[in-house]
Motif scaffolding. Structure first.
Motif, short mmCIF file in Angstrom:
data_model
loop_
_atom_site.label_atom_id
_atom_site.label_comp_id
_atom_site.label_asym_id
_atom_site.label_seq_id
_atom_site.Cartn_x
_atom_site.Cartn_y
_atom_site.Cartn_z
N ALA A 24 3.71 2.46 3.12
CA ALA A 24 2.37 2.96 2.85
C ALA A 24 2.13 3.08 1.35
O ALA A 24 1.03 2.80 0.85
N ARG A 25 3.16 3.49 0.61
CA ARG A 25 3.01 3.59 -0.85
C ARG A 25 2.78 2.22 -1.47
O ARG A 25 1.90 2.05 -2.31
N LEU A 26 3.56 1.23 -1.06
CA LEU A 26 3.38 -0.13 -1.59
C LEU A 26 2.00 -0.67 -1.24
O LEU A 26 1.29 -1.21 -2.10
N ALA A 27 1.63 -0.54 0.03
CA ALA A 27 0.33 -1.05 0.45
C ALA A 27 -0.80 -0.31 -0.24
O ALA A 27 -1.83 -0.90 -0.60
N GLY A 28 -0.62 0.99 -0.45
CA GLY A 28 -1.65 1.78 -1.12
C GLY A 28 -1.85 1.36 -2.56
O GLY A 28 -2.98 1.20 -3.02
N GLU A 29 -0.75 1.16 -3.28
CA GLU A 29 -0.90 0.75 -4.68
C GLU A 29 -1.49 -0.65 -4.77
O GLU A 29 -2.34 -0.91 -5.63
N PRO A 208 -8.42 -0.22 4.05
CA PRO A 208 -8.09 0.19 5.42
C PRO A 208 -7.77 1.68 5.50
O PRO A 208 -7.10 2.23 4.62
N HIS A 209 -8.24 2.31 6.57
CA HIS A 209 -8.10 3.76 6.69
C HIS A 209 -6.64 4.20 6.66
O HIS A 209 -6.32 5.27 6.10
N ALA A 210 -5.75 3.40 7.21
CA ALA A 210 -4.34 3.81 7.31
C ALA A 210 -3.68 3.99 5.94
O ALA A 210 -2.73 4.76 5.82
N VAL A 211 -4.17 3.30 4.92
CA VAL A 211 -3.55 3.40 3.59
C VAL A 211 -4.53 3.95 2.56
O VAL A 211 -4.29 3.85 1.36
N ARG A 212 -5.65 4.53 3.01
CA ARG A 212 -6.69 4.95 2.07
C ARG A 212 -6.20 6.06 1.15
O ARG A 212 -6.36 5.97 -0.07
N PHE A 217 -3.81 8.02 -4.15
CA PHE A 217 -2.71 8.71 -4.83
C PHE A 217 -1.97 7.78 -5.77
O PHE A 217 -1.64 8.15 -6.91
N ARG A 218 -1.68 6.56 -5.32
CA ARG A 218 -0.93 5.63 -6.16
C ARG A 218 -1.75 5.20 -7.37
O ARG A 218 -1.22 5.00 -8.46
N THR A 219 -3.06 5.05 -7.20
CA THR A 219 -3.90 4.68 -8.33
C THR A 219 -3.99 5.82 -9.33
O THR A 219 -3.88 5.61 -10.55
N LEU A 220 -4.13 7.05 -8.85
CA LEU A 220 -4.17 8.19 -9.75
C LEU A 220 -2.83 8.40 -10.45
O LEU A 220 -2.79 8.87 -11.59
N ASP A 221 -1.73 8.04 -9.78
CA ASP A 221 -0.42 8.20 -10.40
C ASP A 221 -0.29 7.35 -11.67
O ASP A 221 0.51 7.68 -12.55
N THR A 222 -1.04 6.26 -11.76
CA THR A 222 -0.94 5.38 -12.93
C THR A 222 -1.95 5.75 -14.01
O THR A 222 -1.99 5.11 -15.06
N LEU A 223 -2.76 6.76 -13.76
CA LEU A 223 -3.82 7.13 -14.71
C LEU A 223 -3.23 7.87 -15.90
O LEU A 223 -2.59 8.92 -15.73
N PRO A 224 -3.41 7.38 -17.13
CA PRO A 224 -2.87 8.09 -18.30
C PRO A 224 -3.58 9.42 -18.53
O PRO A 224 -4.69 9.65 -18.05
N VAL A 225 -2.94 10.28 -19.29
CA VAL A 225 -3.54 11.56 -19.66
C VAL A 225 -4.85 11.31 -20.39
O VAL A 225 -4.96 10.42 -21.24
N ASP A 226 -5.87 12.08 -20.03
CA ASP A 226 -7.22 12.04 -20.59
C ASP A 226 -8.07 10.87 -20.09
O ASP A 226 -9.25 10.78 -20.44
N ALA A 227 -7.48 9.97 -19.28
CA ALA A 227 -8.28 8.89 -18.70
C ALA A 227 -8.94 9.37 -17.41
O ALA A 227 -8.54 10.39 -16.83
N ALA A 228 -9.97 8.63 -16.97
CA ALA A 228 -10.72 9.04 -15.79
C ALA A 228 -10.91 7.86 -14.85
O ALA A 228 -10.88 6.69 -15.26
#
Length: 281
Positions: A24-29, A208-212, A217-228
């Protein structure tokens, strides 16, 4: 049917659930990176090029090593189980298709074509994982003579960087800026406010709902500090906000930009320091 029903031992059930969570983590990212590339293509050429490069790097770093490790470790064992030969041969064929799509994505000089190839890669990878989650892993977990935890540990060891621990260390801000799907401006998310094209958008209505939630979460995990990052959803994502606060307490400030009825748009900003989460109108 639950993992406990399928597994021959509690440790097999635990290993099966951990493998499904990793899938799920791989598919989500992957879904998050593809969604951002689709959003940027045709709107911001520079951002799309960075997202394209980041997607290829993710495939080289995680997706392809993962498929290769499973083919080397899990498939030979699964092939020996009754009536699985055609299933495993089909999955091996899909592995070849996934590798070919990554190469096509890597070599594509047309961003619109790259976006289409990325979407095809996402669809095939999700179907591939669904077969592994629904067929291969349960069959291995149910076989009393198959050491599933040891096999999955071998897969993890093969996919970990050489000499690195199996649990990845936290990424530095510099690493995030180099391979960050949301890093669309020349300032690299430094917080100076010089985003010429606005914050990137992740439209989860196409995911897809199963990995939404895993995608967010995986996209936010890559977000640098102060980015939006702007999230677009078909409903008010209150359960997701609660899970995010439980998972990363105080890390993201959340602002509603639009509250229905057709769509909800929220801006997530990565805080420089932990604090109380703010949800503003």
């Amino acid at each position: 049917m639950s993992a406990l029903t399928l597994a021959s031992a509690p440790e097999d059930a635990t290993a099966l659930e951990a493998a499904e969570a990793h899938h799920a983590r791989l598919a989500g990212e992957l879904a998050g990176r593809v969604a951002l590339l689709l959003t940027a293509t045709g709107r911001d050429h520079v951002a799309a090029e960075r997202l394209h490069a980041g997607l290829v790097a993710f495939c080289d770093r995680e997706l392809l090593p993962h498929t290769a490790a499973k083919e080397a470790v899990l498939y030979p064992v699964a092939r020996r189980l009754p009536d699985t030969r055609l299933l495993i041969e089909g999955l091996v064929g899909e592995d070849r298709c996934l590798a070919a799509l990554v190469e096509a994505l890597r070599d594509s000089g047309d961003l619109a074509l790259a976006a289409a190839e990325a979407r095809a890669l996402q669809v095939l990878f999700e179907e591939h994982l669904a077969k592994e989650n629904g067929l291969v892993l349960p069959l291995l977990a149910a076989a009393p003579d198959v050491p599933l935890p040891a096999l999955l540990a071998d897969v993890q060891e093969r996919t970990a960087p050489s000499g690195a621990p199996t649990v990845a260390a936290p990424r530095t801000k510099a690493e995030d800026m180099t391979d960050d799907p949301t890093n669309q401006d020349g300032c690299g998310g430094c917080g100076c406010g010089a985003r010429e094209t606005g914050d990137p958008e992740l439209d989860v209505r196409t995911v897809p709902h199963a990995v939404r939630h895993a995608t967010v979460f995986r996209t936010l995990d890559t977000l640098p500090v102060d980015a939006a990052l702007v999230l677009v959803a078909s409903h008010d994502p209150l359960p997701l906000l609660a899970q995010l606060e439980e998972r990363r307490p105080g890390v993201f400030a959340t602002e509603y930009l639009e509250r229905g009825p057709e769509s909800w748009r929220l801006r997530f900003t990565h805080r420089a320091a932990l604090g109380v989460v703010e949800v503003t109108s």
